[in-house]
Design an enzyme around this catalytic site. Structure first.
Site, PDB file in Angstrom:
ATOM      1  N   GLY A  47       0.848  -1.204   0.000  1.00  0.00           N
ATOM      2  CA  GLY A  47       0.000   0.000   0.000  1.00  0.00           C
ATOM      3  C   GLY A  47       0.873   1.239   0.000  1.00  0.00           C
ATOM      4  N   THR A  50       0.116   5.925  -1.848  1.00  0.00           N
ATOM      5  CA  THR A  50      -0.601   7.128  -1.383  1.00  0.00           C
ATOM      6  C   THR A  50      -0.660   7.113   0.144  1.00  0.00           C
ATOM      7  OG1 THR A  50      -2.726   5.976  -1.523  1.00  0.00           O
ATOM      8  CG2 THR A  50      -2.122   7.306  -3.425  1.00  0.00           C
ATOM      9  N   GLY A  51      -1.112   8.205   0.721  1.00  0.00           N
ATOM     10  CA  GLY A  51      -1.435   8.268   2.143  1.00  0.00           C
ATOM     11  C   GLY A  51      -0.295   7.855   3.068  1.00  0.00           C
ATOM     12  N   PHE A  73      -1.886  -0.808  -5.975  1.00  0.00           N
ATOM     13  CA  PHE A  73      -2.854  -1.151  -7.018  1.00  0.00           C
ATOM     14  C   PHE A  73      -3.306   0.152  -7.664  1.00  0.00           C
ATOM     15  CE2 PHE A  73      -6.566  -4.403  -7.671  1.00  0.00           C
ATOM     16  CZ  PHE A  73      -6.092  -4.652  -8.940  1.00  0.00           C
ATOM     17  N   TYR A 234     -17.719   4.539  13.169  1.00  0.00           N
ATOM     18  CA  TYR A 234     -16.342   4.095  12.929  1.00  0.00           C
ATOM     19  C   TYR A 234     -15.925   2.990  13.902  1.00  0.00           C
ATOM     20  CZ  TYR A 234     -11.737   3.817  11.121  1.00  0.00           C
ATOM     21  OH  TYR A 234     -10.611   3.301  10.541  1.00  0.00           O
TER      22      TYR A 234
HETATM   23  P1  NAI Z   1      -4.924   5.299   0.879  1.00  0.00           P
HETATM   24  O1  NAI Z   1      -6.188   5.087   0.139  1.00  0.00           O
HETATM   25  O2  NAI Z   1      -4.229   6.610   0.731  1.00  0.00           O
HETATM   26  O3  NAI Z   1      -3.840   4.160   0.502  1.00  0.00           O
HETATM   27  C1  NAI Z   1      -4.215   2.859   0.208  1.00  0.00           C
HETATM   28  C2  NAI Z   1      -3.064   2.122  -0.463  1.00  0.00           C
HETATM   29  O4  NAI Z   1      -3.469   0.751  -0.652  1.00  0.00           O
HETATM   30  C3  NAI Z   1      -2.674   2.645  -1.847  1.00  0.00           C
HETATM   31  O5  NAI Z   1      -1.270   2.524  -1.999  1.00  0.00           O
HETATM   32  C4  NAI Z   1      -3.378   1.662  -2.801  1.00  0.00           C
HETATM   33  O6  NAI Z   1      -2.755   1.525  -4.068  1.00  0.00           O
HETATM   34  C5  NAI Z   1      -3.232   0.389  -1.998  1.00  0.00           C
HETATM   35  N1  NAI Z   1      -4.197  -0.663  -2.346  1.00  0.00           N
HETATM   36  C6  NAI Z   1      -5.544  -0.655  -2.210  1.00  0.00           C
HETATM   37  N2  NAI Z   1      -6.050  -1.852  -2.602  1.00  0.00           N
HETATM   38  C7  NAI Z   1      -5.010  -2.629  -2.989  1.00  0.00           C
HETATM   39  C8  NAI Z   1      -4.868  -3.956  -3.462  1.00  0.00           C
HETATM   40  N3  NAI Z   1      -5.927  -4.758  -3.632  1.00  0.00           N
HETATM   41  N4  NAI Z   1      -3.632  -4.406  -3.766  1.00  0.00           N
HETATM   42  C9  NAI Z   1      -2.532  -3.604  -3.613  1.00  0.00           C
HETATM   43  N5  NAI Z   1      -2.596  -2.347  -3.131  1.00  0.00           N
HETATM   44  C10 NAI Z   1      -3.823  -1.866  -2.827  1.00  0.00           C
HETATM   45  O7  NAI Z   1      -5.268   5.000   2.406  1.00  0.00           O
HETATM   46  P2  NAI Z   1      -4.698   5.508   3.802  1.00  0.00           P
HETATM   47  O8  NAI Z   1      -5.666   6.487   4.361  1.00  0.00           O
HETATM   48  O9  NAI Z   1      -3.257   5.840   3.730  1.00  0.00           O
HETATM   49  O10 NAI Z   1      -4.919   4.187   4.665  1.00  0.00           O
HETATM   50  C11 NAI Z   1      -3.905   3.260   4.954  1.00  0.00           C
HETATM   51  C12 NAI Z   1      -4.204   2.632   6.308  1.00  0.00           C
HETATM   52  O11 NAI Z   1      -4.187   3.655   7.315  1.00  0.00           O
HETATM   53  C13 NAI Z   1      -5.589   1.982   6.396  1.00  0.00           C
HETATM   54  O12 NAI Z   1      -5.500   0.817   7.169  1.00  0.00           O
HETATM   55  C14 NAI Z   1      -6.409   3.036   7.135  1.00  0.00           C
HETATM   56  O13 NAI Z   1      -7.504   2.485   7.824  1.00  0.00           O
HETATM   57  C15 NAI Z   1      -5.356   3.560   8.099  1.00  0.00           C
HETATM   58  N6  NAI Z   1      -5.669   4.858   8.708  1.00  0.00           N
HETATM   59  C16 NAI Z   1      -6.159   5.908   7.961  1.00  0.00           C
HETATM   60  C17 NAI Z   1      -6.490   7.106   8.578  1.00  0.00           C
HETATM   61  C18 NAI Z   1      -7.027   8.271   7.791  1.00  0.00           C
HETATM   62  O14 NAI Z   1      -7.565   9.190   8.400  1.00  0.00           O
HETATM   63  N7  NAI Z   1      -6.872   8.295   6.486  1.00  0.00           N
HETATM   64  C19 NAI Z   1      -6.302   7.305  10.030  1.00  0.00           C
HETATM   65  C20 NAI Z   1      -5.677   6.170  10.700  1.00  0.00           C
HETATM   66  C21 NAI Z   1      -5.422   4.992  10.049  1.00  0.00           C
HETATM   67 NA    NA Z   2      -1.344   4.013   2.272  1.00  0.00          NA
END
Ligand code: NAI
Ligand code: NA
Length: 395
Positions: A47, A50-51, A73, A234
């Protein structure tokens, strides 16, 4: 081509390669001035595009010169059609990393599948030998189980009772009440199957059995808790059950890595605007109030500041500062009593009319468009750009 934002609901259909590149370069600069002492050296980020995952990759590479493999992805570009932002982020990161003499390769495909896991393992064996860290940062609405082929969909719903509260459409600024019906059927199990810890455990089991994890190996996955305001939808909702499962998996992973002194951790991070969080009802209103309060207090952070603090003040510091449930907390500033009390006060006053004053709707929007490489300072959006950007380390 000239690329403009085209939004549909909570997603943006286009992205800008130069804006994405600028975002990545800014994150790299931030980490160069905040390096990690004794940080990781060979890192797999699942992952990574992004993020929080991208920030983890940048922090590893530029904080301690780590070799990184990124799995994600993302949609590649086609003539006249921009790629998804994670594609451009990864292209910018790997281009810069290679210039700076850092190993950086990537795999684009479904991380839940056996094929992508096998391909990643082979790359580790061929190029890195053993790795010392795996960051698990997937956010996905669906998962196809690699053994049974069953396709699970996650849902963001309360459990037991209808949840009614305010939310904001951050495009229009309209604050209105919404009701979300409780989950039904297999919603809880399905959400756990997608966002719980099973896939994380599968990755670690595979890498462990292939003997590519070094002594003192660490793996970290990301979780969220948040305030009582969002609890019903949530942390006590379907997604919260998945996070409970993910958190429990950390302990199972640690147990399975005893012989190499390996550790599985969950880090609870702050609420931030990402593609994943924009889609969750109520969260955008909470975030716009939270941003206002945290910026006023001078303690606002983005993904890169969060992960820098995770590495430098927790993971690679003397004390992990684990909470009673054994979790790392970098949501500590968000959850401070004074911050939450202020957000709760503002929440009671938030209407379409008051929000522009009392909340940081502008900051929310800016962050949202920044995710796609738009509204980035210093980028000339009238200039022709090449959408056909390649990721140099892509396998
Ligand atoms: P995001 O949407 O920015 O990043 C998701 C990543 O997963 C991307 O790199 C995407 O390409 C990859 N991805 C998605 N499906 C895939 C698949 N089937 N195969 C390979 N790669 C795949 O999300 P974010 O916000 O960075 O979230 C990451 C983690 O952090 C999650 O577990 C989220 O619950 C957690 N989190 C997020 C918060 C927020 O406020 N955004 C706060 C605290 C935790
Ligand atoms: Na991420």
């Amino acid at each position: 081509m000239i690329i403009e934002p085209r939004t549909r609901g909570f997603i943006c259909l286009t992205s800008h390669p130069v804006g994405c590149e600028q975002n990545v370069l800014s994150q790299i600069d931030y980490i160069k001035s905040n390096p990690t002492t004794n940080g990781p050296k060979k890192v797999l980020v699942i992952g990574a595009s992004t993020g929080f995952g991208l920030a983890s990759r940048i922090t590893s590479a530029y904080g301690s010169n780590a070799s990184t493999i990124g799995v994600f992805f993302e949609k590649p570009p086609t003539e006249g059609r921009p790629a998804s932002p994670g594609w451009y982020n990864s292209a910018a990161f790997e281009t810069q990393a290679h210039k700076d003499g850092l190993y950086a390769k990537s795999i684009n495909g479904d991380a839940f599948s056996n094929e992508i896991k096998a391909q990643t393992l082979k790359l580790i064996q061929d190029d890195l030998g053993k790795i010392d860290m795996v960051i698990y940062s997937l956010a996905s609405p669906v998962r196809t189980h690699p053994d049974t082929g069953e396709r699970f969909k996650s849902v963001l719903k309360p459990i037991g009772e209808t949840f009614t509260n305010n939310t904001v459409d951050f495009h229009t600024g309209v604050v209105k009440e919404i009701s979300i019906e409780p989950c039904s059927g297999d919603d809880i199990e399905n959400t756990i199957a997608v966002m719980g810890g099973e896939d994380w455990q599968m990755w670690i089991d595979l890498l462990k059995s292939a003997d590519v994890l070094s002594e003192d190996f660490k793996t970290v996955a990301y979780s969220y808790i948040g305030p009582s305001l969002t609890e019903a939808v949530y942390r006590k909702g379907t997604i919260g059950r998945a996070k409970d499962h993910l958190e429990a998996t950390a302990f199972e992973i640690t147990d399975s890595l005893k012989d190499i002194n390996g550790k599985g951790y969950v880090s609870v991070n702050k609420a931030l605007v990402t593609q994943a969080s924009s889609a969750i009802p109520v969260i955008p209103l909470y975030i716009s109030l939270l941003y206002k309060v945290m910026k006023e207090e001078g303690i606002h952070e983005g993904c890169i500041e969060q992960i820098e603090r995770l590495f430098n003040e927790r993971l690679y510091a003397e004390d992990l500062q684990l909470d009673a449930q054994g979790r790392i907390r970098v949501d500590d500033w968000e959850m401070r009593d004074d911050i939450q009390a202020k957000v709760l006060e503002l929440w009671k006053e938030a209407t379409t009319e008051t929000l522009p004053e009392i909340g940081d709707l502008e900051g929310y929007r800016t962050d949202f468009f920044n995710l796609f490489g738009f509204n980035v300072e210093g980028v000339d959006y009238d200039k022709d750009v090449n959408e056909m950007v390649a990721i140099p380390g892509l396998q």
